[in-house]
Motif scaffolding. Structure first.
Motif, PDB file in Angstrom:
ATOM      1  N   LEU A   1      43.052  19.345  35.363  1.00  0.00           N
ATOM      2  CA  LEU A   1      42.814  19.519  36.790  1.00  0.00           C
ATOM      3  C   LEU A   1      42.178  18.238  37.314  1.00  0.00           C
ATOM      4  N   SER A   2      42.640  17.811  38.460  1.00  0.00           N
ATOM      5  CA  SER A   2      42.049  16.661  39.129  1.00  0.00           C
ATOM      6  C   SER A   2      42.016  16.968  40.624  1.00  0.00           C
ATOM      7  N   VAL A   3      41.552  16.021  41.389  1.00  0.00           N
ATOM      8  CA  VAL A   3      41.524  16.153  42.844  1.00  0.00           C
ATOM      9  C   VAL A   3      42.090  14.892  43.472  1.00  0.00           C
ATOM     10  N   PHE A   4      42.575  15.044  44.679  1.00  0.00           N
ATOM     11  CA  PHE A   4      43.011  13.895  45.473  1.00  0.00           C
ATOM     12  C   PHE A   4      42.578  14.133  46.906  1.00  0.00           C
ATOM     13  N   GLN A   5      42.427  13.047  47.635  1.00  0.00           N
ATOM     14  CA  GLN A   5      41.998  13.184  49.026  1.00  0.00           C
ATOM     15  C   GLN A   5      43.138  13.740  49.869  1.00  0.00           C
ATOM     16  N   ASP A   6      42.798  14.720  50.683  1.00  0.00           N
ATOM     17  CA  ASP A   6      43.732  15.378  51.585  1.00  0.00           C
ATOM     18  C   ASP A   6      42.921  15.864  52.779  1.00  0.00           C
ATOM     19  N   PRO A   7      42.997  15.147  53.897  1.00  0.00           N
ATOM     20  CA  PRO A   7      42.148  15.496  55.041  1.00  0.00           C
ATOM     21  C   PRO A   7      42.342  16.912  55.565  1.00  0.00           C
TER      22      PRO A   7
ATOM     23  N   LYS B   1      35.240  19.239  51.350  1.00  0.00           N
ATOM     24  CA  LYS B   1      36.166  19.042  52.474  1.00  0.00           C
ATOM     25  C   LYS B   1      36.933  17.735  52.296  1.00  0.00           C
ATOM     26  N   GLY B   2      38.229  17.789  52.625  1.00  0.00           N
ATOM     27  CA  GLY B   2      39.057  16.587  52.584  1.00  0.00           C
ATOM     28  C   GLY B   2      39.615  16.260  51.206  1.00  0.00           C
ATOM     29  N   TRP B   3      39.554  17.222  50.294  1.00  0.00           N
ATOM     30  CA  TRP B   3      40.097  17.034  48.934  1.00  0.00           C
ATOM     31  C   TRP B   3      40.909  18.262  48.551  1.00  0.00           C
ATOM     32  N   ARG B   4      41.841  18.062  47.626  1.00  0.00           N
ATOM     33  CA  ARG B   4      42.684  19.147  47.126  1.00  0.00           C
ATOM     34  C   ARG B   4      42.811  19.008  45.612  1.00  0.00           C
ATOM     35  N   ARG B   5      42.973  20.143  44.946  1.00  0.00           N
ATOM     36  CA  ARG B   5      43.116  20.174  43.484  1.00  0.00           C
ATOM     37  C   ARG B   5      44.573  19.990  43.092  1.00  0.00           C
ATOM     38  N   THR B   6      44.804  19.382  41.912  1.00  0.00           N
ATOM     39  CA  THR B   6      46.152  19.244  41.368  1.00  0.00           C
ATOM     40  C   THR B   6      46.092  19.210  39.846  1.00  0.00           C
ATOM     41  N   TRP B   7      47.162  19.642  39.213  1.00  0.00           N
ATOM     42  CA  TRP B   7      47.305  19.444  37.773  1.00  0.00           C
ATOM     43  C   TRP B   7      47.852  18.039  37.587  1.00  0.00           C
ATOM     44  N   GLN B   8      47.281  17.314  36.647  1.00  0.00           N
ATOM     45  CA  GLN B   8      47.605  15.900  36.495  1.00  0.00           C
ATOM     46  C   GLN B   8      47.894  15.559  35.040  1.00  0.00           C
ATOM     47  N   GLY B   9      48.990  14.855  34.818  1.00  0.00           N
ATOM     48  CA  GLY B   9      49.288  14.314  33.499  1.00  0.00           C
ATOM     49  C   GLY B   9      48.540  13.006  33.296  1.00  0.00           C
TER      50      GLY B   9
END
Length: 182
Positions: free
Chosen positions: A46-52, A29-37
């Motif tokens: 693939l990485s994650v960043f915080q997203d409430p 919970k509170g995280w989202r996936r993203t493709w990251q350079g």
């Protein structure tokens, strides 16, 4: 004291790529996936960043004796972050970490960082096996920064590549067509 765990949201969801103990479906919970350079490689990770407002499905598994060395080596462009309080699962409570691309090698996402199809295949296969077609749909819906695909399926560059079933291949290809990436 119980062994710590990791939360996997990409290739670690594919249980055939590792032998960590007690793997179980989980949600972060509170995280989202993203493709990251990154500056480390020309491919996207693939990485994650915080997203409430977000929540992603994945897997947790135990790291016996808190011996993180092999997993840290596998996840060499990532740092571990404690997300114990953000992970929902049915396993005994233990310190749980998630891997996120290291900030010192993070680059703004551009189309110069392409996605290996063999990497995506492994991820989608894991989501399909653990969560079914709906889980694959959710993976694509909760992942940002899609980039052009390197079609390396016939000569895989990803070191943990796996052969897909015809249904899994069709599932990956369907989503890539829907995103206009193939």
């Amino acid at each position: 004291m119980s062994d710590p765990a990791f939360f996997g949201y990409g290739s670690l969801v594919n249980l055939s790529t590792h032998s960590y103990q007690d793997p179980r479906p989980a949600r972060l919970k509170g995280w989202r996936r993203t493709w990251q350079g990154t500056t480390a490689h020309e491919i996207a990770y693939l990485s994650v960043f915080q997203d409430p407002s977000s929540e992603i499905a994945g897997v947790i598994a135990r790291v016996p004796g808190a011996d993180w060395a092999a997993l840290d080596a596998r996840e060499d462009v990532y740092n571990r972050h404690n997300v114990t309080d953000a992970v929902v699962h049915d396993a005994p409570v233990a310190m749980t970490a998630v891997y996120q691309v290291m900030p010192d090698i993070y680059t703004p996402h551009t189309n110069d960082h392409r996605i290996l199809r063999s990497y995506l295949d492994v991820v989608v296969q894991g989501y399909h096996q653990m969560f079914g077609v709906e889980g694959v749909d959710a993976f694509f819906a909760t992942t940002d920064a899609w980039a052009p695909i390197i079609d390396d399926r016939s000569a895989p560059q990803y070191p943990r590549h796996r052969a897909l079933t015809a249904d899994e291949t069709a599932l990956v290809d369907h989503h890539l067509q829907r995103l206009n990436l193939v």
